[in-house]
Design a protein around this motif. Structure first.
Motif, PDB file in Angstrom:
ATOM      1  N   VAL A   6     -29.244 -30.721  -2.288  1.00 44.47           N
ATOM      2  CA  VAL A   6     -29.046 -32.083  -1.774  1.00 44.47           C
ATOM      3  C   VAL A   6     -27.583 -32.296  -1.407  1.00 44.47           C
ATOM      4  N   ASP A   7     -26.681 -31.801  -2.258  1.00 45.90           N
ATOM      5  CA  ASP A   7     -25.255 -31.957  -1.948  1.00 45.90           C
ATOM      6  C   ASP A   7     -24.865 -31.171  -0.695  1.00 45.90           C
ATOM      7  N   LEU A   8     -25.456 -30.002  -0.508  1.00 41.98           N
ATOM      8  CA  LEU A   8     -25.174 -29.234   0.723  1.00 41.98           C
ATOM      9  C   LEU A   8     -25.606 -30.040   1.946  1.00 41.98           C
ATOM     10  N   LEU A   9     -26.762 -30.670   1.850  1.00 43.41           N
ATOM     11  CA  LEU A   9     -27.266 -31.461   2.989  1.00 43.41           C
ATOM     12  C   LEU A   9     -26.382 -32.685   3.238  1.00 43.41           C
ATOM     13  N   LEU A  10     -26.090 -33.427   2.179  1.00 46.23           N
ATOM     14  CA  LEU A  10     -25.284 -34.634   2.350  1.00 46.23           C
ATOM     15  C   LEU A  10     -23.866 -34.300   2.807  1.00 46.23           C
ATOM     16  N   TRP A  14     -20.653 -39.476  -0.615  1.00 47.82           N
ATOM     17  CA  TRP A  14     -21.552 -39.553   0.536  1.00 47.82           C
ATOM     18  C   TRP A  14     -21.690 -40.987   1.042  1.00 47.82           C
ATOM     19  N   CYS A  15     -22.034 -41.913   0.141  1.00 46.83           N
ATOM     20  CA  CYS A  15     -22.266 -43.294   0.565  1.00 46.83           C
ATOM     21  C   CYS A  15     -20.992 -43.918   1.147  1.00 46.83           C
ATOM     22  N   LEU A  16     -19.860 -43.644   0.523  1.00 43.78           N
ATOM     23  CA  LEU A  16     -18.593 -44.186   1.041  1.00 43.78           C
ATOM     24  C   LEU A  16     -18.330 -43.694   2.465  1.00 43.78           C
ATOM     25  N   SER A  17     -18.650 -42.415   2.714  1.00 46.67           N
ATOM     26  CA  SER A  17     -18.409 -41.866   4.059  1.00 46.67           C
ATOM     27  C   SER A  17     -19.326 -42.518   5.090  1.00 46.67           C
ATOM     28  N   GLN A  18     -20.554 -42.801   4.698  1.00 48.83           N
ATOM     29  CA  GLN A  18     -21.487 -43.407   5.642  1.00 48.83           C
ATOM     30  C   GLN A  18     -21.096 -44.848   5.966  1.00 48.83           C
ATOM     31  N   HIS A  19     -20.638 -45.564   4.950  1.00 48.53           N
ATOM     32  CA  HIS A  19     -20.191 -46.936   5.197  1.00 48.53           C
ATOM     33  C   HIS A  19     -18.933 -46.932   6.072  1.00 48.53           C
ATOM     34  N   ASN A  29     -14.238 -35.890  -2.451  1.00 47.07           N
ATOM     35  CA  ASN A  29     -14.770 -34.621  -1.926  1.00 47.07           C
ATOM     36  C   ASN A  29     -14.169 -34.369  -0.546  1.00 47.07           C
ATOM     37  N   ALA A  30     -13.047 -33.671  -0.555  1.00 47.13           N
ATOM     38  CA  ALA A  30     -12.327 -33.445   0.706  1.00 47.13           C
ATOM     39  C   ALA A  30     -13.053 -32.481   1.623  1.00 47.13           C
ATOM     40  N   ARG A  31     -13.973 -31.689   1.064  1.00 51.10           N
ATOM     41  CA  ARG A  31     -14.684 -30.699   1.883  1.00 51.10           C
ATOM     42  C   ARG A  31     -16.069 -31.190   2.295  1.00 51.10           C
ATOM     43  N   ASN A  32     -16.225 -32.514   2.328  1.00 53.57           N
ATOM     44  CA  ASN A  32     -17.462 -33.121   2.795  1.00 53.57           C
ATOM     45  C   ASN A  32     -17.379 -33.215   4.323  1.00 53.57           C
ATOM     46  N   ALA A  33     -18.214 -32.435   5.027  1.00 54.01           N
ATOM     47  CA  ALA A  33     -18.118 -32.379   6.495  1.00 54.01           C
ATOM     48  C   ALA A  33     -18.430 -33.717   7.135  1.00 54.01           C
ATOM     49  N   ASN A  34     -19.336 -34.477   6.535  1.00 49.95           N
ATOM     50  CA  ASN A  34     -19.594 -35.814   7.069  1.00 49.95           C
ATOM     51  C   ASN A  34     -18.348 -36.690   6.927  1.00 49.95           C
ATOM     52  N   GLY A  35     -17.644 -36.528   5.835  1.00 47.74           N
ATOM     53  CA  GLY A  35     -16.397 -37.268   5.651  1.00 47.74           C
ATOM     54  C   GLY A  35     -15.342 -36.852   6.670  1.00 47.74           C
ATOM     55  N   ALA A  36     -15.204 -35.550   6.877  1.00 42.54           N
ATOM     56  CA  ALA A  36     -14.245 -35.056   7.881  1.00 42.54           C
ATOM     57  C   ALA A  36     -14.612 -35.567   9.272  1.00 42.54           C
ATOM     58  N   ASP A  65     -17.879 -23.193   7.196  1.00 41.15           N
ATOM     59  CA  ASP A  65     -18.891 -22.199   7.591  1.00 41.15           C
ATOM     60  C   ASP A  65     -19.431 -22.517   8.986  1.00 41.15           C
ATOM     61  N   ARG A  66     -19.477 -21.523   9.849  1.00 45.40           N
ATOM     62  CA  ARG A  66     -19.975 -21.741  11.215  1.00 45.40           C
ATOM     63  C   ARG A  66     -21.430 -22.210  11.223  1.00 45.40           C
ATOM     64  N   ALA A  67     -22.153 -21.929  10.139  1.00 44.50           N
ATOM     65  CA  ALA A  67     -23.554 -22.359  10.064  1.00 44.50           C
ATOM     66  C   ALA A  67     -23.694 -23.787   9.543  1.00 44.50           C
ATOM     67  N   GLY A  68     -22.596 -24.413   9.161  1.00 46.04           N
ATOM     68  CA  GLY A  68     -22.660 -25.827   8.771  1.00 46.04           C
ATOM     69  C   GLY A  68     -23.099 -26.648   9.978  1.00 46.04           C
ATOM     70  N   TYR A  69     -23.987 -27.621   9.750  1.00 50.69           N
ATOM     71  CA  TYR A  69     -24.606 -28.281  10.908  1.00 50.69           C
ATOM     72  C   TYR A  69     -23.655 -29.160  11.698  1.00 50.69           C
TER      73      TYR A  69
END
Ligand SMILES: [Fe+2]
Length: 427
Positions: free
Chosen positions: A25-29, A161-166, A190-197, A225-229
């Motif tokens: 779940v954390d990988l997805l978020l 996750w929620c903070l990044s979405q807001h 979480n500095a390595r959160n791609a959604n956050g970046a 990772d190049r395979a990160g969505y």
């Protein structure tokens, strides 16, 4: 009872299955690679754990493997272990979503999230511009996402996750100061959160800070990772900033290494829209794009999107077909408009056909007719700047510099001074 990271009870007797599930779940978020593999590990540890199968289906959907995703949903439904009410509902909403019953899925998801707001995997389906609200095609969908993330906030506390979405919703509604506060909190956790970046990148973009953006994203992307969505899409953001700074060599390097269909591992929706977008924005900035690249992306669009569907996809496909001079493919989009945003897609598609034929006046007239609420088409503000800058470029071609500058100041004041359109910033 075992619980996930959000304290939702999990119907598994296996610690290993729970641990793999939480990691998946954390990988997805977080926008990381290895999502379906991690859910598969949870399935392997407990084949009767229904939500592990559902997660696997969602992971496979992120990889574009829809047949496998549907098979995983069937496996979830066939599990025999007892399930909580939340798990039953969780399974049911993803069954609707993955079988393509989007309208029913959306209604079921909103009910589910009201009852189980901390079921992040379900909440995630509506929380960003790439979600069900974002692609609803309805007027007011940007404030609707903000209302949605605002309703989630009290249930999540200091959750990256929620903070990044807001933060993303605030950004897309024009509140960059508040967005910055929330994304700083998210990335501190979480500095390595791609959604956050990604959100951080959008805030830099909307704030007209390309130097900060390219510096941040260049560093951030190195270990990603190049395979990160989000790899291809974040590379699109970086390429845009290289273009803005006049660093055309680096822009091409990004395109050829990370964005084009034969190098990106992203979903077709991102590959098509990011590629068509950066190529046309390069053209607008005065860069010559070889026609064979347009032909390649036009063929890619025809292969993966043979029929109309999401307006955001349709307009990028139309652009690619126009630039590749594939009249038949473009006509398919015009003659078979999608029922939700076809009223906007048709004039945009015809505008790009006119621009490709260098009929700037006709293209301008057509494009203007779609500019009133192009947010309905979907995508972020940064992505829909394709339309804003296309209009400015067409005005400049007609010698209407004053009108172009006024339009930019009126519609995108944060981007005044941009070098995005050749000839615009020279005055
Ligand atoms: Fe983006």
């Amino acid at each position: 009872m075992r619980r996930d990271r959000y304290d939702n009870p999990l119907s598994t007797q296996s610690d290993a299955a729970r641990d793999h599930y939480i990691r998946a779940v954390d990988l997805l978020l977080g926008g990381h690679a290895g999502i379906s593999a991690a859910f598969q590990s949870a399935v392997d540890a407990d084949p009767e754990f229904a939500l592990a199968h559902v997660g696997l289906a969602r992971g496979l959907q992120f990889e574009g493997k829809m047949a496998d995703a549907k098979a995983a949903m069937s496996a979830a439904a066939a599990t025999k272990g007892p399930r909580t009410d939340r798990e039953d509902s969780h399974l049911a909403v993803f069954d609707l979503l993955i079988s393509g019953r989007t309208a029913e899925a959306y209604a079921a998801i909103r009910t589910h999230v009201t009852e189980h707001p901390r079921d992040a995997l379900v909440a995630q389906t509506c929380s960003s511009v790439f979600g069900l609200i974002g692609f609803s095609g309805k007027p007011g969908r940007e404030p609707e996402i903000l209302a949605y993330t605002t309703s989630l906030l009290p249930h999540y506390g200091e959750d990256w996750w929620c903070l990044s979405q807001h933060a993303f919703a605030l950004c897309e509604n024009g509140n960059q100061d508040a967005a910055t506060t929330y994304i700083d909190r998210s990335l501190a956790l979480n500095a390595r959160n791609a959604n956050g970046a990604h959100v951080r990148s959008h805030i830099y973009y909307e704030s007209g800070a390309p130097e900060l953006g390219i510096a941040y994203l260049t560093d951030w992307l190195k270990p990603y990772d190049r395979a990160g969505y989000l790899h291809g899409h974040l590379s699109w953001h970086a390429a845009l900033w290289s273009l803005e700074q006049g660093d055309v060599d680096t822009m091409w390097q990004r395109i050829e290494t990370d964005i084009l269909p034969d190098v990106s591992q992203g979903l077709p929706i991102n590959v098509l829209t990011d590629t068509a977008s950066i190529l046309y924005r390069a053209e607008l900035a005065g860069v010559s794009v070889p026609r064979e690249i347009w032909i390649a992306i036009s063929r890619y669009a025809s292969r993966f999107f043979p029929t109309t569907g999401i307006g955001f996809v349709d307009i990028h496909a139309a652009l690619a077909h126009a630039m590749a001079d594939d009249a038949d493919a473009l006509m398919r989009i015009v003659s078979e408009p999608n029922p939700v945003t076809g009223d906007l897609v048709t004039p945009v598609a015809e505008a790009y056909r006119a621009f490709a034929a260098q009929d700037w006046a006709l293209g301008t007239e057509l494009l203007v007719s779609a500019m009133g609420d192009h947010a309905r088409l979907g995508g972020s503000r940064a992505q829909r700047d394709l339309l804003e800058f296309s209009l400015l470029g067409a005005l400049l071609k007609q010698g209407k510099e004053d009108e172009a500058r006024r339009l930019l100041a009126l519609r995108r004041p944060g981007l005044v001074g941009t070098h995005a359109v050749h000839g615009l910033a020279a005055h």
